[in-house]
Design a protein around this motif. Structure first.
Motif, PDB file in Angstrom:
ATOM      1  N   VAL A 113       0.867  -1.180   0.000  1.00 39.94           N
ATOM      2  CA  VAL A 113       0.000   0.000   0.000  1.00 39.94           C
ATOM      3  C   VAL A 113       0.902   1.227   0.000  1.00 39.94           C
ATOM      4  CG1 VAL A 113      -1.689   1.363   1.278  1.00 39.94           C
ATOM      5  CG2 VAL A 113      -1.883  -1.130   1.229  1.00 39.94           C
ATOM      6  N   ARG A 114       0.672   2.127  -0.940  1.00 39.76           N
ATOM      7  CA  ARG A 114       1.456   3.360  -0.994  1.00 39.76           C
ATOM      8  C   ARG A 114       0.507   4.552  -0.917  1.00 39.76           C
ATOM      9  NH1 ARG A 114       6.150   3.112  -5.486  1.00 39.76           N
ATOM     10  NH2 ARG A 114       6.774   4.952  -4.257  1.00 39.76           N
ATOM     11  N   ASN A 115       0.830   5.482  -0.059  1.00 44.64           N
ATOM     12  CA  ASN A 115       0.041   6.696   0.080  1.00 44.64           C
ATOM     13  C   ASN A 115       0.950   7.830   0.536  1.00 44.64           C
ATOM     14  OD1 ASN A 115       0.261   6.604   3.016  1.00 44.64           O
ATOM     15  ND2 ASN A 115      -1.324   5.022   3.002  1.00 44.64           N
ATOM     16  N   ILE A 116       0.389   8.997   0.793  1.00 48.02           N
ATOM     17  CA  ILE A 116       1.186  10.124   1.250  1.00 48.02           C
ATOM     18  C   ILE A 116       1.795   9.804   2.616  1.00 48.02           C
ATOM     19  CG2 ILE A 116       1.160  12.565   1.914  1.00 48.02           C
ATOM     20  CD1 ILE A 116       0.773  12.118  -1.066  1.00 48.02           C
ATOM     21  N   SER A 117       3.113   9.784   2.676  1.00 47.68           N
ATOM     22  CA  SER A 117       3.885   9.594   3.914  1.00 47.68           C
ATOM     23  C   SER A 117       3.720   8.230   4.568  1.00 47.68           C
ATOM     24  CB  SER A 117       3.546  10.695   4.933  1.00 47.68           C
ATOM     25  OG  SER A 117       3.827  11.965   4.409  1.00 47.68           O
ATOM     26  N   ALA A 118       3.227   7.248   3.834  1.00 48.71           N
ATOM     27  CA  ALA A 118       3.090   5.878   4.363  1.00 48.71           C
ATOM     28  C   ALA A 118       2.291   5.845   5.659  1.00 48.71           C
ATOM     29  CB  ALA A 118       4.472   5.246   4.579  1.00 48.71           C
TER      30      ALA A 118
ATOM     31  N   VAL B 219       5.402  -3.992   7.527  1.00 41.42           N
ATOM     32  CA  VAL B 219       6.452  -2.989   7.707  1.00 41.42           C
ATOM     33  C   VAL B 219       5.965  -1.646   7.177  1.00 41.42           C
ATOM     34  CG1 VAL B 219       7.557  -3.689   5.531  1.00 41.42           C
ATOM     35  CG2 VAL B 219       8.843  -2.346   7.198  1.00 41.42           C
ATOM     36  N   VAL B 220       6.143  -0.621   7.984  1.00 38.00           N
ATOM     37  CA  VAL B 220       5.791   0.749   7.605  1.00 38.00           C
ATOM     38  C   VAL B 220       7.092   1.513   7.390  1.00 38.00           C
ATOM     39  CG1 VAL B 220       4.568   2.854   8.241  1.00 38.00           C
ATOM     40  CG2 VAL B 220       3.686   0.622   8.991  1.00 38.00           C
ATOM     41  N   ILE B 221       7.259   2.091   6.205  1.00 37.73           N
ATOM     42  CA  ILE B 221       8.543   2.683   5.841  1.00 37.73           C
ATOM     43  C   ILE B 221       8.408   4.186   5.581  1.00 37.73           C
ATOM     44  CG2 ILE B 221      10.500   2.592   4.253  1.00 37.73           C
ATOM     45  CD1 ILE B 221       9.587  -0.265   3.520  1.00 37.73           C
ATOM     46  N   GLY B 222       9.053   4.984   6.409  1.00 38.94           N
ATOM     47  CA  GLY B 222       9.182   6.410   6.143  1.00 38.94           C
ATOM     48  C   GLY B 222      10.424   6.665   5.314  1.00 38.94           C
TER      49      GLY B 222
END
Length: 240
Positions: free
Chosen positions: A102-107, A137-140
């Motif tokens: 899932v890709r969005n603004i600022s993860a 996993v959440v990636i900034g």
């Protein structure tokens, strides 16, 4: 109609200038319109990109792609920013079938709510309950525009966009923590700190989804935070 376009933009009657043939589709108000626009070129780039992928990857790796024709069993669910500089499949070397993404603004990962952000919620539910992913996993990432927008928000100020400000407010608890603990740092350094703190808020929000909480309790799921610094070429991971 003009027979060609000077390659260097100079006059066509200059003998030293090479001229490239161009197809013309007509004219509007006496101005010639080229048949091949920049948008046409952009679409063509996608087509040639696929042709290269099919020749260099798809056709050469049947052992990878044949099983994917009948289903997927990804190990990871990845939340990443929509920023064009930080494609997780490229930066992490993930192959097709490895990551439900899932890709969005600022993860950002919003908290559980059946009446809002159903797109994100449905993706998490499907990944955990149907695909049985093992790791979320959440990636900034460095120099994130969404994070900069979050830190720049002024209380009571009108929004500039239809959706962006409301979306990045998901990370508001992280913003308050950074402003409280990093008040002596420059704006740029506060943004760098917020890039990671926003990830932590998203990890905490994942815990509000009942099926995530159940999988964590059963030991079948792990939550991981990540940060990709494309300025220095570093990737860090951590858990809460």
């Amino acid at each position: 109609m003009p027979p060609g376009v000077p390659i260097d933009g100079g006059a066509e009657d200059q003998p030293s200038v090479l001229v490239r043939p161009v197809k013309w589709k007509g004219a509007i108000d006496g101005i010639a319109i080229p048949a091949f626009s920049k948008m046409d070129a952009a679409v063509e780039r996608l087509k040639t990109g696929f042709e290269k992928f099919k020749t260099d990857v798809y056709d050469k790796k049947p052992d990878m792609f044949e099983p994917l024709k009948t289903g997927q069993t990804p190990k990871y669910m990845v939340f990443a920013c929509a920023d064009s500089r930080v494609c997780p499949s490229v930066t992490l070397g993930l192959e097709p079938g490895e990551a439900f993404t899932v890709r969005n603004i600022s993860a950002m990962v919003p908290p559980y709510c059946k009446n809002k952000y159903a797109g994100v919620g449905s993706a998490i539910e499907y990944a955990v309950c149907a695909l049985k992913v093992e790791v979320i996993v959440v990636i900034g990432h460095s120099r994130c525009g969404g994070i900069k927008a979050l830190l720049s928000l002024k209380d009571g100020a009108d929004d500039s966009f239809h959706f962006v400000e409301d979306w990045v407010r998901i990370g508001f608890p992280a913003k308050k923590k950074v402003q409280r603990e990093c008040c002596d740092l420059s704006f740029e350094d506060q943004c760098a700190a917020l890039e990671k703190e926003a990830v932590n808020v998203s990890l905490e929000n994942l815990n509000t989804y009942p099926f995530v909480k159940e999988a964590l309790a059963n030991g079948t799921l792990k939550l991981v935070g990540g940060h990709y610094d494309f300025v220095s070429g570093k990737f860090d991971t951590w858990g809460l």
